[in-house]
Design an enzyme around this catalytic site. Structure first.
Site: not given
Ligand code: ARG
Ligand code: ASP
Length: 710
Positions: A84, A220, A640
């Site tokens: 991502h 990921d 991330s």
């Molecule tokens: N929750 C994670 C972060 O805050 C991954 C986000 C990317 N993935 C998604 N399905 N939107 O960035």
């Molecule tokens: N998914 C988040 C990021 O893209 C990491 C988190 O918020 O735990 O940095």
């Protein structure tokens, strides 16, 4: 008796200030943090993590494109980060003939690696405490504005005077709410090439349904490579550039993880706010988050409906949907977590103890002052959030109107400025309209503008539009306005400055958009920052007083996109009574979740075949292939792509998310329930080796083989 009271007193305070968690500056680990890490099973000394005179772990970590983290994992500058985080780059190389997002991408030869204009990564070379120099000349007696000016003058001077190489930069950032300042010497590389990415069915498996959730089964990750000039220094893209030779790169351990193993996460966490007063937390949970969630609720439902019924819309809105859904889901989890963990009441308990301790000193005014200031800011803070969510984030036509309003403002600087801005805007709009669907936006406009008139504080709603008939206006706008397509916009923006401004004024959508944009500039933002500055000033004093009153407690600086270390252990958790979540997931779970042709849970035939034949190579464990695991590391957005490092400095995983019940960790870290989610490095190696068969990449890594006999 006296002693018992004292113990009780300390006992209360200890529970109210986090005993675990924290994101520490790598230059500040010696002593207490080093001891804590040892107790958790680490063999690392502070100097192995951060040193300036010899290679250390920090030399393998980069800030990836300003937002994520990545790490160097080979002597040829190979970089590992999240799928991502590389998403935009992977998307930009994709066409209908070769859709790398859908099918994945692998450079089987070095010369197949793909350049990414504008991508960059930043190393941290050195961190210095410059608090004394930065605060020199400031005083508590000064008005905050005067101090602010002195500080920015000092910072400018220190940065200018700092000795560094020509290709390096210096920057200074505040910590502990402005009670400490640190200087960072950085090195930024700009020739970063795409090396590999799994298909979305692996890299984004589970997509938004599984996002922020456990059990998770996502691969990921993506791979890039840093290129440098012939002297190994930063250089713009050039065919002749060579793979970067790192000061340090992380060896990769295939030893695997088990519950209670030590883990260290090294990266660039973006923003946390752990030391807010109870009144502030209350406002976020009961006023601001609900307003933001309600707006996104409506927008997401509409976009989702269209995406499910139209393939073209699905592609156009996939990335926008994911980013809107990401924080929508986070805020819901955050609110639930704060309520369930009684975080507000705990803060109040701490504040009661604090108030007793500081009675009669100048610090006794701080908590009452917070109360007044947060009351004062509530209305405008709400209006600001509603504005951002409605105008800026979710109604695309209003966002366009806002940019046009900024263009109109540039007219004040003269025709030359205007023309420059106009050309820049046209370029941006070209990209924007590629992924725009006026029918989707029309529905979002109707719903969100109606909600805006219902919920936005009257004081911050423009008088000129307060009696708008939303249904009528919507029909008019989406049948007649130039803001609904690129071709019409391009025509409207042609001509000299006055001509363009005249056409804008006559458009059926722009005057409405102009009113809502104007009030943001003219009253929402100015009102907000007058109070916000006072809050920041009070928060600075409160932070200092807290640290003075509880000198034995562990206070960590809030995240601010600087390099940090967080550590913990591999651990499961209890999401609710009688339910225990184990900390490791396996490939078996992917097959369990498999829904053929579903856009979130489809699995490729090749992966299914590898599962069937159990062809896991040396990456499996007792016939199972580990995929993701949980830890108690305190992370946030920006972490991330951060490496997960074992007790000996080897790479064992890749951080990418947190669990639903613990998303409150940005405001209230609680070791009971806050967990970060990581990809097991063995799953990453398996995908590169067995799925993609990109053996040359495995070969360039230093694999630390499992210890035999255990
Ligand atoms: N929750 C994670 C972060 O805050 C991954 C986000 C990317 N993935 C998604 N399905 N939107 O960035
Ligand atoms: N998914 C988040 C990021 O893209 C990491 C988190 O918020 O735990 O940095």
């Amino acid at each position: 008796m006296k002693k018992r009271i004292l113990v009780l007193f300390l006992g209360i305070s200890i529970n109210l200030i986090a005993q675990q968690g924290g994101m520490w500056l790598p230059s500040q680990l010696e002593g207490a943090r080093e001891q804590e890490m040892k107790k958790l099973g680490s063999n690392l000394s502070a100097a192995m993590i951060y040193a300036i005179d010899k290679p250390s772990l920090k030399d393998a970590i980069v800030h990836f494109n300003g937002g994520c983290t990545a790490e160097v994992i080979s002597k040829k500058g190979l970089l590992l980060t999240n799928h991502h985080c590389g998403y935009g780059a992977i998307q930009s190389h994709s066409t209908t003939e070769h859709d790398y997002l859908q099918d994945g991408f692998w450079a089987y030869k070095q010369k197949e690696e793909l350049a990414n204009p504008n991508m960059y990564v930043t190393f941290i070379k050195r961190i210095d405490d410059v608090t004394t120099q930065v605060l020199n000349g400031t005083s508590d007696e000064n008005a905050p504005k005067i101090n602010k000016n002195i500080i920015s003058e000092n910072i400018k001077k220190i940065v200018e005077k700092t000795k560094k190489e020509t290709w390096q930069k210096a920057k200074i950032k505040p910590f502990y709410k402005g009670n400490q300042y640190f200087l960072f010497i950085t090195e930024t590389y700009e020739d970063i090439r795409l090396v590999g990415a799994p298909p979305s069915s692996i890299g984004k498996f589970g997509a938004d349904t599984d996002n922020w959730m456990w059990p998770r089964h996502s691969g990921d990750f993506s791979l890039f490579r840093i290129y440098a000039d012939k002297n190994n220094r930063p250089a713009k893209y050039n065919k002749k550039n060579k793979p970067y030779k790192p000061v340090h790169y992380l060896p990769v351990s295939t030893d695997g993880v088990a519950e209670n193993d030590f883990t260290l996460v090294f990266g660039f966490p973006g923003r946390t706010n752990e030391y807010l007063p109870a009144v502030a937390l209350d406002q976020i949970v009961y006023k601001l988050n609900p307003a933001k969630i309600a707006i996104r609720d409506k927008a997401l439902k509409i976009v989702d409906k269209h995406m499910r019924s139209n393939k073209e819309i699905k592609i156009k809105y996939a990335s926008k949907f994911a980013s809107i859904a990401n924080y929508w889901k986070k805020w819901i989890g955050e609110n639930q977590g704060i309520k369930k963990s009684k975080a507000i009441a705990k803060k109040q308990d701490l504040e009661n103890i604090f108030a007793k301790k500081v009675a009669g000193t100048s610090a006794e005014k701080l908590l009452p002052k917070f109360k007044i200031l947060y009351q004062e800011i509530e209305e405008v803070a709400l209006a600001r959030d509603i504005w951002i969510e409605t105008v800026y984030r979710n109604v695309e036509l209003l966002n366009t109107a806002f940019r046009l309003y900024q263009l109109e403002r540039s007219a004040q600087k003269g025709a030359d400025d205007f023309t420059k801005q106009r050309d820049k805007l046209l370029k941006q709009l070209k990209g924007f309209y590629k992924n725009y669907d006026a029918n989707v936006d029309k529905e979002v406009f109707t719903e969100l503008v109606a909600l805006y008139f219902k919920t936005n504080p009257k004081k911050y709603t423009p008088k000129a539009i307060i009696n708008t008939n939303v249904a009528k206006l919507t029909e008019k706008i989406y049948s007649k306005s130039a803001l609904t397509s690129y071709d019409k916009m391009e025509k409207l923006l042609q001509g000299d400055m006055q001509n363009v401004l005249d056409k804008l004024a006559k458009d059926v959508a722009y005057p409405f958009g102009k009113e809502v944009s104007k009030i943001f500039y003219e009253s929402i933002n100015p009102d907000y920052f007058v109070i916000q500055d006072k809050i920041a000033n009070t928060q600075k004093k409160y932070m200092k007083a807290l640290m003075e009153q509880f000198p034995k407690e562990r206070f960590f600086p809030d995240a601010n996109s600087t390099l940090r270390v967080t550590f913990g252990q591999v651990k499961g958790y209890e999401p609710k009574d009688a339910v225990y979540y184990r900390p490791v997931s396996h490939l078996k779970g992917i097959v369990e979740k498999y829904i053929p042709n579903d856009y979130e849970f489809d699995v490729s035939q090749k992966l299914l075949d590898l599962y069937k034949t159990k062809d896991f190579g040396s990456y499996g464990e007792n016939g199972k292939l580990p995929v993701n695991f949980l830890g108690t590391n305190h992370t946030t957005g920006g972490n991330s792509g951060s490496p997960v490092i074992d007790a000996n400095g080897n790479l064992i995983g890749l951080n990418f998310d947190r669990v639903w019940e613990g998303t409150m960790s940005d405001l209230n870290y609680d070791a009971e329930i806050c967990r970060n989610i990581m990809v097991d490095i063995r799953y990453i190696l398996f995908v590169i080796d067995k799925y993609a068969e990109a053996k040359r990449l495995i070969k360039e890594m230093d694999l630390v083989q499992p210890k035999t006999g255990d």
